[in-house]
Design an enzyme around this catalytic site. Structure first.
Site, PDB file in Angstrom:
ATOM      1  CG  HIS A   1      40.644  40.266  40.050  1.00 36.14           C
ATOM      2  ND1 HIS A   1      41.319  40.109  38.865  1.00 36.14           N
ATOM      3  CD2 HIS A   1      39.328  40.214  39.742  1.00 36.14           C
ATOM      4  CE1 HIS A   1      40.451  39.974  37.865  1.00 36.14           C
ATOM      5  NE2 HIS A   1      39.238  40.039  38.376  1.00 36.14           N
TER       6      HIS A   1
ATOM      7  CD  GLU B   1      44.728  40.347  39.758  1.00 33.47           C
ATOM      8  OE1 GLU B   1      44.547  39.362  40.491  1.00 33.47           O
ATOM      9  OE2 GLU B   1      43.923  40.673  38.851  1.00 33.47           O
TER      10      GLU B   1
ATOM     11  CB  CYS C   1      38.650  36.915  37.201  1.00 29.83           C
ATOM     12  SG  CYS C   1      37.129  37.770  36.753  1.00 29.83           S
TER      13      CYS C   1
END
Lengths: 157, 266
Positions: free
Chosen positions: B223, B225, B87
């Site tokens: 993302h 994560e 990002c």
């Protein structure tokens, strides 16, 4: 006819401070960049038949300027800058969604049917002590102020 | 295998990124941008996580890209060490010229523009789950080292400026030819549609992630994560699991890939 609104913050401008800091501390302009300021510039294309363009500018500013934190200066036609710095205008060469939204808002929701177009840009005011301030301003614009894949710049001298 | 999660002022995903990396078997720490940059050389890989470095002042990633830590990362990239930008990390890598890595600042990540049936239907910040199709061959890129061509990965995204644009008319052909397009936005069947809601931000050719020519630097807008554990998935996702808090989610494949890339490189 084009109405120009120069808009600047009357509170501290953190973005300008960050850009100045980056140029001076990270990009080697400490000895030549004396100061840096920032303004937004609205260029509003309106019908030629408008009776009192300065009054219209004041009414447009009620939407485009937040007078709690910003000041502005209106002009018709060309825009003139004070001396002592190199004004570098930066805008998008791809479609500017915020300008499109501003145009729709002014025409469709706020009744400014005489408005034909809205253009938005940022003017960076570079106070430079280099032998060739214009060349230095070009370097700064190309080195930091723009990403050429979406932005353009012009030196407004 | 020790990685550095590089934190700039305004970064806000460093902790969950480190947790996700650890879940894949990597060790590491958060590396603040103002530490001596030469300390970076003791790490095996690097992640620049998401957030709003320097509050996105000037434009997303522009200010962070000028920090000395980025010069150090450029040197580590030249050594072949893996770097993943997520990002805002992707935006920083583009502004720094590390991606696509063809010699300068070769592209921009502009404001999102959502187009449907030829009309702009929405602009700006957008937060949603998305499906990515892996486009590169296996082992082409450090962050997708273990993924097969055509493999689908679900993860969320949240950004205002992820729309890849360029003035270079040949750029996409070069990226496609060299397999530098790593991920594209697609629907859940893996089909790429150039319009919203599949192309979620208007990016050229649905590009969601690219790598450099050498393959060790990856940038991606979504993302990983945020889908590294099964419990993070949407309630409707058949892979969602709340019983086992350590069960892997699809995003973990990115971090496992990085780990495997480091192992092979040794």
């Amino acid at each position: 006819m084009k109405i120009k609104l120069r808009v600047w913050l009357k509170i501290p401008d953190a973005e300008a401070a960050t850009v100045k800091n980056t140029l001076r501390r990270r990009m080697g302009y400490e000895s030549v960049l004396e100061d840096l300021g920032r303004e937004r510039l609205w260029s509003i294309d309106v019908d030629d038949g408008v009776d009192d363009p300065m009054d219209l500018a004041r009414r447009l500013a009620r939407d485009l300027v937040n007078e709690n934190k910003e000041s502005y200066r209106a002009s018709v036609g060309s825009v003139e800058f004070e001396g002592g710095y190199v004004p570098v205008r930066v805008g998008l060469h791809i479609e500017d969604g915020e300008a499109v939204s501003a145009l729709k808002r002014l025409r469709d929701r706020l009744g400014f049917e005489m408005v034909r177009g809205v253009e938005r840009s940022v003017v960076w005011k570079l106070a430079l002590s280099s032998p060739d301030p214009q060349r230095t301003a070009e370097e700064i614009a190309e080195g930091l102020l723009i990403n050429p894949h979406k932005d353009f710049y012009e030196i407004m001298t | 295998m020790k990685i550095a999660v590089v934190q700039f002022p305004g970064t806000n995903c460093e902790h969950e990124t480190l947790v996700a990396a650890r879940s894949a078997g990597l060790s590491g720490e958060i590396f603040r941008w103002n530490r001596p940059a030469e300390e970076l050389s003791s790490f095996d890989g690097y992640i620049i996580p998401g957030g709003f470095s320097y509050q996105d002042r000037l434009r997303a990633g522009a200010i962070a890209s000028k920090e000395p830590v980025m010069d150090a990362l450029r040197e580590e990239a030249e050594e072949g060490k893996p770097i993943i930008g997520i990002c805002n990390g992707f935006q920083i890598l583009v502004e720094a010229g590390l991606l696509p890595g063809l010699g300068g600042v070769d592209a921009a990540l502009a404001s999102n523009v959502m187009v449907s049936k030829g009309e702009i239907v929405r602009r700006g910040f957008y937060c949603a789950w998305t499906t990515l199709r892996h486009e590169a061959p296996p082992r082409r890129c450090s962050g997708s080292f273990l993924l097969e061509v055509g493999e689908l990965v679900r993860m969320p995204l949240a950004h205002a400026e992820g729309n890849l644009v360029t003035v270079d008319p040949d750029l996409m052909a070069r990226l496609n030819e060299d397999h530098q397009v790593v991920f594209r936005y697609c629907n859940e069947a893996g089909e790429v549609d150039p319009e919203y809601p599949v192309n979620i931000n208007g990016s050229l050719e649905n590009v969601a992630g690219i790598c450099n020519p050498e393959g060790n630097v990856l940038g991606m807008m979504p993302h990983p994560e945020r889908s590294s554990f099964a419990w993070q998935l949407q309630p409707t996702d058949p892979g969602k699991s709340v019983g086992d808090m350590e069960a892997p989610g699809p995003g973990r494949r990115i971090f496992e890939s990085m780990k495997r890339y480091i192992e092979v490189r040794r």
